[in-house]
Design a protein around this motif. Structure first.
Motif, mmCIF file in Angstrom:
data_model
loop_
_atom_site.group_PDB
_atom_site.id
_atom_site.type_symbol
_atom_site.label_atom_id
_atom_site.label_comp_id
_atom_site.label_asym_id
_atom_site.label_seq_id
_atom_site.Cartn_x
_atom_site.Cartn_y
_atom_site.Cartn_z
ATOM 1 N N SER A 150 41.210 58.636 -12.220
ATOM 2 C CA SER A 150 41.891 59.877 -11.848
ATOM 3 C C SER A 150 41.923 60.908 -12.963
ATOM 4 C CB SER A 150 43.329 59.565 -11.422
ATOM 5 O OG SER A 150 44.058 59.019 -12.513
ATOM 6 N N VAL A 151 41.210 60.655 -14.064
ATOM 7 C CA VAL A 151 41.222 61.572 -15.212
ATOM 8 C C VAL A 151 39.789 61.953 -15.561
ATOM 9 C CG1 VAL A 151 41.917 61.915 -17.608
ATOM 10 C CG2 VAL A 151 43.323 60.489 -16.095
ATOM 11 N N LEU A 152 39.579 63.241 -15.805
ATOM 12 C CA LEU A 152 38.255 63.742 -16.168
ATOM 13 C C LEU A 152 38.369 64.564 -17.448
ATOM 14 C CD1 LEU A 152 35.471 65.181 -14.008
ATOM 15 C CD2 LEU A 152 36.459 66.698 -15.723
ATOM 16 N N SER A 153 37.382 64.423 -18.328
ATOM 17 C CA SER A 153 37.359 65.173 -19.583
ATOM 18 C C SER A 153 36.020 65.874 -19.752
ATOM 19 C CB SER A 153 37.594 64.246 -20.775
ATOM 20 O OG SER A 153 38.893 63.697 -20.737
ATOM 21 N N GLN A 154 36.068 67.059 -20.375
ATOM 22 C CA GLN A 154 34.854 67.822 -20.672
ATOM 23 C C GLN A 154 34.968 68.450 -22.057
ATOM 24 O OE1 GLN A 154 34.619 70.522 -17.115
ATOM 25 N NE2 GLN A 154 32.538 69.711 -16.996
ATOM 26 N N ILE A 155 33.825 68.511 -22.748
ATOM 27 C CA ILE A 155 33.734 69.246 -24.008
ATOM 28 C C ILE A 155 32.566 70.216 -23.898
ATOM 29 C CG2 ILE A 155 33.368 69.132 -26.490
ATOM 30 C CD1 ILE A 155 34.440 66.274 -26.434
ATOM 31 N N PHE A 156 32.864 71.510 -24.008
ATOM 32 C CA PHE A 156 31.843 72.556 -24.025
ATOM 33 C C PHE A 156 31.605 72.976 -25.474
ATOM 34 C CE2 PHE A 156 33.686 72.863 -19.828
ATOM 35 C CZ PHE A 156 32.634 73.206 -18.990
ATOM 36 N N ASN A 157 30.348 73.071 -25.856
ATOM 37 C CA ASN A 157 29.984 73.558 -27.188
ATOM 38 C C ASN A 157 28.860 74.579 -27.018
ATOM 39 O OD1 ASN A 157 29.980 73.810 -29.965
ATOM 40 N ND2 ASN A 157 28.603 72.076 -30.282
ATOM 41 N N THR A 158 29.234 75.787 -26.616
ATOM 42 C CA THR A 158 28.266 76.825 -26.256
ATOM 43 C C THR A 158 27.770 77.535 -27.511
ATOM 44 O OG1 THR A 158 29.475 77.157 -24.188
ATOM 45 C CG2 THR A 158 27.897 78.857 -24.835
ATOM 46 N N PRO A 159 26.477 77.593 -27.726
ATOM 47 C CA PRO A 159 25.951 78.226 -28.945
ATOM 48 C C PRO A 159 26.085 79.741 -28.900
ATOM 49 C CG PRO A 159 24.160 77.564 -27.511
ATOM 50 C CD PRO A 159 25.417 77.031 -26.886
#
Length: 758
Positions: free
Chosen positions: A643-652
């Motif tokens: 029930s848990v979702l994680s995201q990491i964005f590293n946009t150049p």
């Protein structure tokens, strides 16, 4: 009154000549090679005499570019035929004293930039879809400085066609004026400022803060009403798409709004599966349609033994269009060949379809220099099926494009179909769960089921349709199918009206109604029936992770909520930099540029959907792919644990969009709280919570109160779902996870899970 750069330094107000196109006249070649060609003229002179209303380099009239919230001057579009594109733009920068400013010039296509009639750079940007930039110093003289831009590109289907200029230094004292009189600049600036200030208030009125400076009108449902003097305009509760427009200097300036809470989600009145299917095909048959799209309605009518007076003209228009070999010509041809194989056409209609089929280009190994797309999942099988059916229908005829006989075409088509089936059975579908393309793939498979002339091939094709149906049913919640998708469009905002939803609506009355012309293939098929237990799969709880074409999809569904996502990378324990084929072959690698993939979706009801993406554009109605709400400019690391979702964005820094955002339907929740880094929503007994490492702000550019924006390129998000009737209790439970994100190490730490980008 003048214009100003936006908060990030973009010069957004220009005059432009509309995109000029001419048929491509260069060498033939595969799409990847053609997209890299520089089909451009040598560096030339900047346009002379550019002024609003004057004629431009190709005779077109210079027009004011109304940017909305777009940072680019964009004329992106869809070109069904190979086209050489050309456009110009001109603006003026006014500074109180001479200065040098650092700037960044962006273009999709080869872009030239002139300053005061001197060419200062050429940006050789021939990448597909993604803008490239070149940094340059602008040596500005005191007063007015004229900037001219030109972009040349090749239009192949979904080609981005744009340019932009960003000032990297302080813009204090800098003003922007288009080449026009001071009075015209003042009126256009006043109109743009008034339109930018508009906002929807409590979904019942448009508020402006002041009366319109010039005559304004409001359009909705095909009707237009004048905005009377005053600072507000009342909106009827049944209007969900509204456009406010001003006519100035011979052109229209506008601002569009959508009020999703005013949309009506249609529910079928059928009480049985048989009734649902009959009603569905009758509805398609009652629609006239026209040209290539109307062929689907003709197919629906003929499957019921009906005809319309317009059928012949629709067939002729479709054949004329196919004969030009535009992209998507395989769509109507697949329906026309199915019609030809039946007994309902007139002799003239059959002759017309035969001429088109015999002259068609069925694959990239045949002669031709056009924009036909052969490689995507749905297109490839549609071409193979058309080649097989046409070959069987006209075995003794010589097909004029490649000088093969019909019988030879049939053999080749069957071989290619067999290879396609082998790959899908082994790998799964690259356009997984696609709300747009799954119905097309099903139509292509149905042509194989009904016309393969081989029982085993038909069985294999039917089995793949069953597989597709089962998956979209498992991803259904509250009568609507949702989920991560291999290719998606802006219709991700309205999943109740999607193509995959239409497949369910045809099959079971437990699904919300949606209309799609490709369902006519299901109604016309005599060899296939959808699985009988789809309603059970739609309502059953689910907790699973499965593979589909080198990606992993996780689905968690209860009676109160659904959360589903891609795991990126598929082997999520590995670092993105370590990922090797087959995962790399899917193109879904965190840190790389994305396309039209939809990564995750949470639902609490048929009208309450939450997701996060990194936009490919800054403007909701940009024609770019990926767009504002669909796809991702750059892909994040993504992981879901129940029930848990994680995201990491590293946009150049070389991507022009410096923010991520969430679709947060404030008006659809029973309760909603947005505070600093958190957002919580409840619908019935289902709850969803969002945390972001950057502060959240609620925006309403087009969608009313449905965008939660987080500025920053290096950002982490978490989503929590649970069953809870009290929102405060749920919010405290989410906060107890204590999420934190370290930008240096790219590590997301919480009591719920740990995730690292590197």
């Amino acid at each position: 009154m003048s214009f100003l750069p936006d908060a990030t330094g973009y010069i957004r107000h220009w005059i432009v000549v509309p995109e000029t196109s001419r048929p491509y006249s260069g060498p033939a070649g595969p799409e990847g090679k053609l997209r890299k060609l520089e089909r451009v003229e040598p560096e030339g002179l900047s346009p002379r005499g550019a002024e609003l209303g004057n004629h431009g380099p190709y005779g077109e009239v210079w027009q004011f570019y109304d940017p909305g919230q777009n940072i680019f001057v964009e004329q992106s579009g869809f070109w069904h035929n190979l086209s050489e594109l050309d456009t110009y733009g001109v603006t003026r920068l006014h500074v109180p004293s001479a200065k040098k400013l650092r700037a960044r010039f962006w273009s999709c296509g080869v872009g030239d930039l002139w300053l005061n009639e001197s060419l200062i750079l050429r940006n050789r940007a021939t990448r597909y879809m993604y803008p490239d930039s070149v940094d340059v110093d602008l040596e500005l003289q005191v007063g007015a400085n004229e900037l001219s831009a030109r972009v040349q590109a090749l239009g192949i289907r979904d080609s981005r066609f744009l340019f932009g200029l960003q000032i990297l230094d302080s813009t204090d004292g800098l003003e922007v004026q288009i080449p026009a009189s001071d009075d015209i600049n003042a009126t256009l600036s006043a109109a743009c400022q008034w339109l930018d200030r508009l906002q929807i208030c409590r979904t019942s009125s448009i508020e402006a803060g002041a009366a319109p400076p010039f005559r304004a009108s409001v359009r909705a449902n095909g009707l237009e009403q004048e905005w009377a003097d005053g600072s507000s305009f009342a909106i009827h509760s049944e209007l969900w798409q509204v456009e406010v427009t001003m006519m100035l200097h011979g052109q229209s300036l506008s601002r569009k709004f959508e009020i999703p809470s005013h949309r009506t989600i249609r529910v079928t009145t059928a009480d049985t599966v048989e009734r649902a299917r009959k009603d569905y095909i009758r509805e398609l048959a009652d629609k006239q349609g026209s040209g290539r799209d109307g062929v689907m309605n003709v197919l629906a009518r003929h499957s019921l033994g009906q005809r319309s007076d317009t059928d012949t003209s629709i067939i002729e228009e479709a054949c004329d269009w196919i004969d030009e070999r535009p992209d998507c010509a395989d769509f109507p041809l697949s329906a026309l060949l199915r019609l030809y194989a039946g007994t309902t056409l007139t002799g003239d209609e059959r002759d017309r379809i035969k001429r088109t089929a015999i002259g068609f280009r069925y694959w990239q190994d045949e002669p031709g220099n056009d924009a036909l797309c052969f490689d995507s999942e749905n297109h490839s099988l549609l071409f193979h099926g058309c080649q097989m059916i046409a070959g069987d229908l006209f075995p003794e005829e010589t097909f004029t494009n490649c000088c093969r006989s019909g019988s030879e075409h049939a053999v080749i088509g069957r071989e290619r179909i067999a290879d396609w089936l082998d790959k899908k059975e082994a790998e799964g579908f690259h356009e997984f769960l696609s709300s747009t393309y799954i119905p097309l793939t099903v139509g292509a498979l149905l042509n194989v089921v009904d016309f393969s002339r081989d029982a085993e091939t038909s069985r294999r094709s039917a089995s793949l349709i069953d597989r597709l149906y089962t998956v979209i049913a498992e991803h259904a919640f509250d009568g609507i199918t949702v989920g991560p998708q291999g290719r998606v469009y802006r219709n991700i905002l309205t999943p109740d009206a999607s193509g995959t939803q239409a497949m369910l609506a045809y099959t079971t009355p437990q699904a919300v109604h949606a209309t799609n012309g490709w369902i006519s293939f299901l109604g016309a098929s005599e060899g296939y029936n959808p699985p009988p237990d789809l309603a059970d799969a739609m309502s059953a709880p689910a907790s699973k992770t499965y593979s589909e074409a080198n990606v992993e999809i996780t689905l968690e569904k209860t009676a109160d909520w659904l959360l589903t996502s891609l795991q990126l990378p598929a082997s999520w324990q590995e670092k993105p930099s370590q990922v090797e084929p087959p995962f790399a072959a899917a193109g879904l690698i965190p840190g790389r540029q994305g396309y039209q993939q939809h990564l995750w979706h949470a639902s609490l009801s048929r009208d309450c959907h939450v997701f996060v993406n990194h936009p490919g554009a800054t403007f909701d109605f940009s024609s770019s792919r990926p767009g504002f709400w669909y796809g991702n400019g750059h892909l994040p690391r993504t992981y879901q644990n129940r029930s848990v979702l994680s995201q990491i964005f590293n946009t150049p820094d070389d991507h022009p969009v410096p923010f991520t955002h969430a679709h947060w339907p404030t008006d659809a929740f029973d309760e909603s709280i947005v505070e600093a880094h958190w957002a919580f929503g409840r619908k019935g007994s289902g709850c969803v919570g969002l945390w972001c490492s950057e502060p959240l702000s609620l925006k309403s550019e087009v969608l009313t109160d449905r965008e939660l924006r987080a500025d920053g390129r290096c950002v982490a998000w978490m989503c929590f779902c649970n069953t809870e009737s009290d929102l405060n209790t749920f919010s405290q439970s989410c906060k107890s996870a204590n999420p934190s994100f370290d930008k240096e190490s790219l590590e997301l730490v919480s009591e719920a899970m740990y995730l690292s980008f590197e």
